[in-house]
Structures are given as C-alpha cells and as structure tokens.
Design a protein around this motif. Structure first.
Motif, mmCIF file in Angstrom:
data_model
loop_
_atom_site.group_PDB
_atom_site.id
_atom_site.type_symbol
_atom_site.label_atom_id
_atom_site.label_comp_id
_atom_site.label_asym_id
_atom_site.label_seq_id
_atom_site.Cartn_x
_atom_site.Cartn_y
_atom_site.Cartn_z
ATOM 1 N N ILE A 123 74.325 22.607 26.955
ATOM 2 C CA ILE A 123 75.369 23.540 27.403
ATOM 3 C C ILE A 123 75.968 23.054 28.710
ATOM 4 C CG2 ILE A 123 74.288 25.559 26.301
ATOM 5 C CD1 ILE A 123 73.202 26.244 29.119
ATOM 6 N N GLN A 124 77.055 23.663 29.081
ATOM 7 C CA GLN A 124 77.652 23.409 30.379
ATOM 8 C C GLN A 124 76.928 24.235 31.434
ATOM 9 O OE1 GLN A 124 81.757 24.576 30.687
ATOM 10 N NE2 GLN A 124 81.967 23.899 32.816
ATOM 11 N N THR A 125 76.583 23.608 32.546
ATOM 12 C CA THR A 125 75.903 24.301 33.638
ATOM 13 C C THR A 125 76.813 24.350 34.861
ATOM 14 O OG1 THR A 125 74.910 22.222 34.362
ATOM 15 C CG2 THR A 125 73.625 23.585 32.838
ATOM 16 N N PRO A 126 76.566 25.282 35.775
ATOM 17 C CA PRO A 126 77.389 25.336 36.990
ATOM 18 C C PRO A 126 77.208 24.091 37.833
ATOM 19 C CG PRO A 126 75.584 26.929 37.090
ATOM 20 C CD PRO A 126 75.577 26.361 35.719
ATOM 21 N N ASN A 127 78.286 23.625 38.471
ATOM 22 C CA ASN A 127 78.218 22.464 39.351
ATOM 23 C C ASN A 127 78.610 22.865 40.767
ATOM 24 O OD1 ASN A 127 81.124 22.426 39.519
ATOM 25 N ND2 ASN A 127 81.151 21.434 37.509
ATOM 26 N N ASN A 129 81.275 22.692 42.366
ATOM 27 C CA ASN A 129 82.607 23.285 42.532
ATOM 28 C C ASN A 129 82.797 24.557 41.696
ATOM 29 O OD1 ASN A 129 83.693 21.299 44.355
ATOM 30 N ND2 ASN A 129 83.802 19.879 42.616
ATOM 31 N N THR A 130 81.709 25.042 41.098
ATOM 32 C CA THR A 130 81.794 26.275 40.313
ATOM 33 C C THR A 130 81.978 27.471 41.237
ATOM 34 O OG1 THR A 130 80.411 25.386 38.546
ATOM 35 C CG2 THR A 130 80.551 27.783 38.730
ATOM 36 N N HIS A 131 82.946 28.325 40.905
ATOM 37 C CA HIS A 131 83.204 29.539 41.686
ATOM 38 C C HIS A 131 82.457 30.697 41.041
ATOM 39 C CE1 HIS A 131 86.442 27.865 44.284
ATOM 40 N NE2 HIS A 131 86.595 27.028 43.250
ATOM 41 N N TRP A 132 81.532 31.254 41.773
ATOM 42 C CA TRP A 132 80.720 32.355 41.279
ATOM 43 C C TRP A 132 81.385 33.689 41.611
ATOM 44 C CZ3 TRP A 132 75.452 31.486 39.454
ATOM 45 C CH2 TRP A 132 75.077 30.143 39.456
ATOM 46 N N GLU A 133 81.078 34.675 40.812
ATOM 47 C CA GLU A 133 81.572 36.033 41.047
ATOM 48 C C GLU A 133 80.460 36.845 41.713
ATOM 49 O OE1 GLU A 133 83.367 39.887 38.582
ATOM 50 O OE2 GLU A 133 82.688 38.089 37.525
ATOM 51 N N MET A 134 80.811 37.518 42.795
ATOM 52 C CA MET A 134 79.832 38.308 43.524
ATOM 53 C C MET A 134 79.832 39.755 43.019
ATOM 54 S SD MET A 134 78.330 36.260 45.595
ATOM 55 C CE MET A 134 77.411 37.562 46.431
ATOM 56 N N LYS A 135 78.662 40.253 42.649
ATOM 57 C CA LYS A 135 78.481 41.636 42.202
ATOM 58 C C LYS A 135 77.200 42.181 42.817
ATOM 59 C CE LYS A 135 80.622 41.007 37.625
ATOM 60 N NZ LYS A 135 80.385 41.091 36.158
ATOM 61 N N SER A 136 77.350 43.170 43.691
ATOM 62 C CA SER A 136 76.200 43.835 44.322
ATOM 63 C C SER A 136 75.266 42.837 45.000
ATOM 64 C CB SER A 136 75.423 44.649 43.283
ATOM 65 O OG SER A 136 76.260 45.597 42.653
ATOM 66 N N GLU A 138 74.798 39.763 44.234
ATOM 67 C CA GLU A 138 74.290 38.741 43.330
ATOM 68 C C GLU A 138 75.435 37.839 42.883
ATOM 69 O OE1 GLU A 138 72.648 41.105 40.276
ATOM 70 O OE2 GLU A 138 70.767 41.526 41.328
ATOM 71 N N MET A 139 75.092 36.592 42.576
ATOM 72 C CA MET A 139 76.073 35.610 42.124
ATOM 73 C C MET A 139 76.030 35.528 40.593
ATOM 74 S SD MET A 139 75.048 32.693 44.964
ATOM 75 C CE MET A 139 76.082 31.423 44.234
ATOM 76 N N HIS A 140 77.208 35.592 39.970
ATOM 77 C CA HIS A 140 77.281 35.546 38.507
ATOM 78 C C HIS A 140 78.260 34.453 38.082
ATOM 79 C CE1 HIS A 140 75.162 39.416 37.667
ATOM 80 N NE2 HIS A 140 75.547 39.675 38.912
ATOM 81 N N TRP A 141 77.872 33.760 36.990
ATOM 82 C CA TRP A 141 78.767 32.782 36.371
ATOM 83 C C TRP A 141 78.538 32.821 34.866
ATOM 84 C CZ3 TRP A 141 77.900 28.099 33.640
ATOM 85 C CH2 TRP A 141 79.064 27.341 33.409
ATOM 86 N N ASP A 142 79.646 32.848 34.142
ATOM 87 C CA ASP A 142 79.565 33.071 32.695
ATOM 88 C C ASP A 142 80.389 32.021 31.958
ATOM 89 O OD1 ASP A 142 78.631 34.380 30.527
ATOM 90 O OD2 ASP A 142 79.751 36.230 30.830
ATOM 91 N N ASN A 143 79.868 31.572 30.794
ATOM 92 C CA ASN A 143 80.659 30.788 29.847
ATOM 93 C C ASN A 143 80.277 31.241 28.443
ATOM 94 O OD1 ASN A 143 78.407 29.383 28.859
ATOM 95 N ND2 ASN A 143 78.694 27.659 30.244
ATOM 96 N N PRO A 144 80.913 30.764 27.399
ATOM 97 C CA PRO A 144 80.624 31.278 26.044
ATOM 98 C C PRO A 144 79.179 31.101 25.599
ATOM 99 C CG PRO A 144 82.697 30.068 26.070
ATOM 100 C CD PRO A 144 82.065 29.841 27.400
ATOM 101 N N THR A 169 73.721 32.076 22.702
ATOM 102 C CA THR A 169 73.956 31.413 21.419
ATOM 103 C C THR A 169 72.888 31.808 20.406
ATOM 104 O OG1 THR A 169 72.619 29.458 21.906
ATOM 105 C CG2 THR A 169 74.886 29.456 22.707
ATOM 106 N N ASN A 170 73.064 31.357 19.162
ATOM 107 C CA ASN A 170 72.092 31.604 18.089
ATOM 108 C C ASN A 170 71.140 30.425 17.904
ATOM 109 O OD1 ASN A 170 73.124 34.186 17.413
ATOM 110 N ND2 ASN A 170 74.817 33.205 16.282
ATOM 111 N N ARG A 171 71.086 29.542 18.881
ATOM 112 C CA ARG A 171 70.193 28.382 18.805
ATOM 113 C C ARG A 171 69.440 28.235 20.113
ATOM 114 N NH1 ARG A 171 72.799 24.260 21.636
ATOM 115 N NH2 ARG A 171 75.021 24.647 22.054
#
Length: 516
Positions: A123-127, A129-136, A138-144, A169-171
């Motif tokens: 899978i693709q992992t954060p690098n 230069n990944t921009h994380w979203e801050m929620k409460s 905590e840092m969040h990053w999402d992909n499919p 995913t299903n695997r």
C-alpha cells in the motif's frame, strides 16, 4: 597522593634491595619526569577534540519537508512536529550555561530530526511531505486502502508516538515501521566520556565514537533494541516496540544517521493494529534515565561511569544526596571528601606510623647498604631484618595511595557526567565541571601538596649519590608539576584534592601527637 611516594615510603629502599648498582642522582627525577609526561599524554588524549576524518561515503543531501510545523510544549521539553518528523527539542529545565537564559536544544540544527514512518510494498504509506489532518489533537491520514491515526504523548523526556493503522481492504497487507535520527556531522569532543553512536541490541550496550563513525558503518540485528546519539550530557535515543529489528549507524555526507527498522507487520483484512515508537531526548542523568527505562528498557545503562563504575556511581549518589542537604555542590564535595578521608583514617594512620618508623630506620638502613653493597643476597637479608625489627614494610606507606587512585578517577568521571554539576556555583567558580577560570584552586592545591610533602620529608643526606636524597630533591618539583596538570581539570576535582591535602596535613599533625 604524592606524599606517599617520597623517600620514606619504602620505594627507594625496596629498589636498593634488588640492585647492586649505585643509582644516579638524577634517577629519581627522571622517573618522575617520565610519569609526568605519561600522565600529560593520557590527559591530552582525553581532552583532545575528535577530528573528523576524510569521508569516503558519497555525500547526500537530506530532503526537506514542506509540511506545516506545530509545537508541543510540556513541563520538561518542547519540540516541533512536522508530519513524520520531530525536531528542535528544547530542554526546559536545562540552560546553555550558568549565565544564559536559553534552554539546551537537541536536534536544533537545520535538517536535524527524528523521523518515524513506515514502508510497504502493498500500500501507499505517508511520507515526509504528507499533510495530515488534525482532529482533537490527533493526526489523521486516509487513502482508499488504509487509515493512519497518530497520537503523540509525552512522559518526562520520552515522546511516545502511537500509530493506529486500519486495513480497509479485503486482503492482508504488510507494513514495516522504521525510525531514523539525522544529526549534523561536525567535530565532536568526547571529554573522556563515551559519546557518538549508542546501540542497545541483544541486551548488550555498544558505543561507537565519532571517529569510528567517520570511517565505516555499523549494523546490528536484535529482537528488542534502541539506537541514537549521545553527547557528554545529553542524548537522543529511539526505539520501536516491535520484533526482529535491523539497526544501522553510519555517516552519510554531512550527516550522521542512526536507523532502525522492524520486520513487516501483517494486518488482516478489515482490521487494525497499533504500533508504538519512542523518542528519548534529554539529559544523561541517572534518575531521568531510570524513569525512562520503564518505557525503553536498558536506557539507564547509557550513563558512562567508566572503569571504576563501582566507585563513580556511589560517589555521584553521595554528592547528590549531600547537595540535597546543604544546597551547594561545592560544599557537598567538601563534605564527601571529609567522609572519604575519615573512612580511610585507619589505613592512613598506619601509613604515617610506618613513615615515621622509616625516618628512624634511615641511619641503620644506610649502614647496611654501605656494609653489604657488594653482596646482594646478604643485603636483602639484612634489610629485611631491619624492617622486621621495626615491625614495618617497604610497601606499608602505599595503601592510602592505592585507594585514592580509583577514587580520583571515579570522581573525575562522576564530575564529567553529572548534569547538575555543569552549572553548579561555588564561591568564585560558576561551573564546577569546568576548569577554575582564575587558577586559584590549582594554586591552593599545589601549595597544600608542597606543605604536606615538606612536613613529611626528612633532612636530606649530604651524600649526593644517595638515591633517597636525590629522589627527595626531585620530589620538590611534584607540587609544581601537579599544579600545571590540575589547572585544566574540573574545578570540583581540584576542590576535592585541595580539601584532601588540608585534611591530610591536619591528620598528620594529630597522628604525630598521638604516636610515640
């Protein structure tokens, strides 16, 4: 220490027992000159700055991150978080020096940081230069395929990075955590303390100094481990709470790299896993490291107590305990010196008694030496009879010296690694771990050494070929030599030696009054 090695200690008589040759009047002086030059050479190696050697590794530029930076602040530390990276760690309770209001800062140079991330072939992992979203908080990053949630907490000087990774995913997917510390390569000084790379692998601690890192790379494999860099008073250590780790330390261009990566962790379909990574950035202080060892096992072992650790550790504890009572490290060193001298009082008393007996034996020993100068076997027999008649031994004056040698080196090491001592005031001295800027203490130490030596020596022989007389004349230079040597020693160590000399003078006076 020197007072136990003068003409009355038995060394010279012992030497004459084992030789028929008439010693040169310069032999004693040459012997002490050799000892001085050897000690000076050793001290030069300890204090000589480590010079960076020519790097044979292809220079690499550390990639910059364009992610916005935020700051986390706690009672003990504050630091920047920039995506996967942590940098500019400020130690809020430790200043640059006694006269500065600026905090000690670790990973503060440009492009110095600790990076905590992941790699995966699935899978693709954060690098970086990944921009994380801050929620409460905590840092969040999402992909499919996966969702990452990073939570950062701090306990003391340990930063805990907790990553929750959810497989959408299903695997089954595999993801491997890694962490690296990047530090600018520059000329470093060890100051007789183990500095450079630090690795704890397979329950064994290994130091790789800066010079070694300049020459080659180092690699390790372990189940539970940590890696990082240590300076004289501070260190940055990282650890992954995962098995089957591969660790490396190397110099890459203008940077030192400490890296560790764990084996790929399998995450089942539609499930999640939690991975913890720890970054310690703080002082090499026993109480701090003991607390941090609860999170990073083995971290307390990174304190370098030296060869005489069995003396250095208790002495450092005693100094800190006395400081808690009196509130001043200089006074604590004085009290510790008095305690140590009182503990070895019986041995010192026996040594002085032996010295006084040696003084009375001199005419008889000189008569025996002249009478049997050409008969080595008879000379040995007759001199031993003299010693037995006076119930003493040639080596009886050496016990206090032999005890003080490990105490001296242990205290030297304890002062060099003591974080609170680096800015401790005492009278005109602003830092007991550094040299006396006005050279007052070294001069006092030399003067007290001379006085102690003067009170213990006997009247010189008129025979210029007498080894005892020539050695006694050479010994007069020892206070001067030691004053020069101690001028660049930590002021706390010179304070210890000065107080020890003063106590020795008082002790000598008392013993002379009480021993017939």
């Amino acid at each position: 220490m020197v007072q136990y090695m003068n003409n009355n200690s038995g060394f010279n008589q012992w030497n004459q027992i084992n030789t028929n040759k008439k010693p040169s009047k310069f032999s004693g002086f040459l012997w002490w000159l050799f000892l001085f030059l050897f000690a000076w050479w050793i001290m030069g190696l300890w204090f000589k700055p480590q010079q960076a050697e020519v790097n044979t590794i292809t220079q690499t530029t550390i990639e910059k991150s364009d992610v916005a930076t935020r700051t986390l602040d706690t009672e003990d530390i504050s630091f920047n978080v920039q995506g996967l990276r942590i940098s500019k760690v400020s130690l809020n309770k430790h200043k640059q020096n006694a006269k500065s209001d600026e905090n000690i800062s670790l990973l503060s140079d440009e492009n110095n940081f600790a990076e905590i991330g992941y790699t995966s072939s699935d899978i693709q992992t954060p690098n970086i230069n990944t921009h994380w979203e801050m929620k409460s908080g905590e840092m969040h990053w999402d992909n499919p395929n996966v969702h990452f949630m990073r939570k950062i907490s701090v306990e003391g000087y340990v930063v805990n990075i907790t990553d929750t990774i959810k497989n959408k995913t299903n695997r089954e997917i595999g993801i491997a955590p890694y962490v690296q510390v990047v530090q600018s390569a520059k000329n470093q000084s060890s100051a007789a303390v183990e500095t450079g790379g630090v690795v704890y692998a397979n329950s064994d601690l290994d130091y790789i100094n800066w010079n070694k890192l300049n020459k080659k790379s180092f690699a390790y494999s372990s189940v539970n481990a940590f890696v990082g860099f240590a300076e004289q008073y501070w260190e940055v250590i990282t650890s992954i709470d995962a098995k089957d780790q591969t660790i490396s330390l190397k110099k890459n261009g203008d940077f030192y790299l400490a890296q560790t990566g764990a084996a790929s962790i399998k995450i089942a379909p539609k499930s999640e896993t939690e991975i913890n990574t720890y970054v310690f950035a703080g002082p090499r202080q026993s109480d701090v490291l003991n607390n941090a060892s609860k999170t990073i096992p083995g971290l307390s072992k990174t304190i370098d107590y030296g060869w005489f650790w069995f003396f250095a550790a208790p002495m450092l504890w005693m100094i800190n305990w006395l400081y808690a009572l009196v509130g001043n490290y200089g006074v604590a060193i004085i009290l510790m010196t008095l305690i140590l001298r009182l503990l070895i009082w019986p041995l010192t008393r026996k040594s002085y008694a032996s010295t006084m007996a040696m003084q009375k034996m001199q005419p008889e020993l000189q008569r025996v030496q002249k009478l049997y100068a050409n008969d080595k076997a008879r000379l040995q027999m007759e001199m031993m009879r003299v010693y037995q008649a006076h119930k003493t031994s040639p080596m009886s004056g050496c016990l206090p010296m032999l005890i003080q040698i490990p105490i001296f080196f242990a205290l030297y090491k304890a002062l060099l690694i003591s974080v609170p001592m680096r800015s401790a005031h005492f009278l005109w001295i602003s830092d007991l771990s550094a040299m006396d800027p006005y050279f007052i203490l070294p001069i006092l130490m030399g003067a007290t050494m001379w006085l102690q030596q003067y009170l213990q020596t006997t009247k010189q022989s008129s025979n210029t070929n007498d080894v005892m007389a020539s050695t006694q004349r050479a010994m007069k230079w020892m206070p001067v030599i030691f004053t020069v040597m101690f001028a660049w020693m930590p002021a706390g160590l010179v304070l210890y030696w000065t107080v020890s000399n003063l106590f020795g003078i008082l002790q000598m006076y008392i013993i002379k009054k009480t021993i017939k």
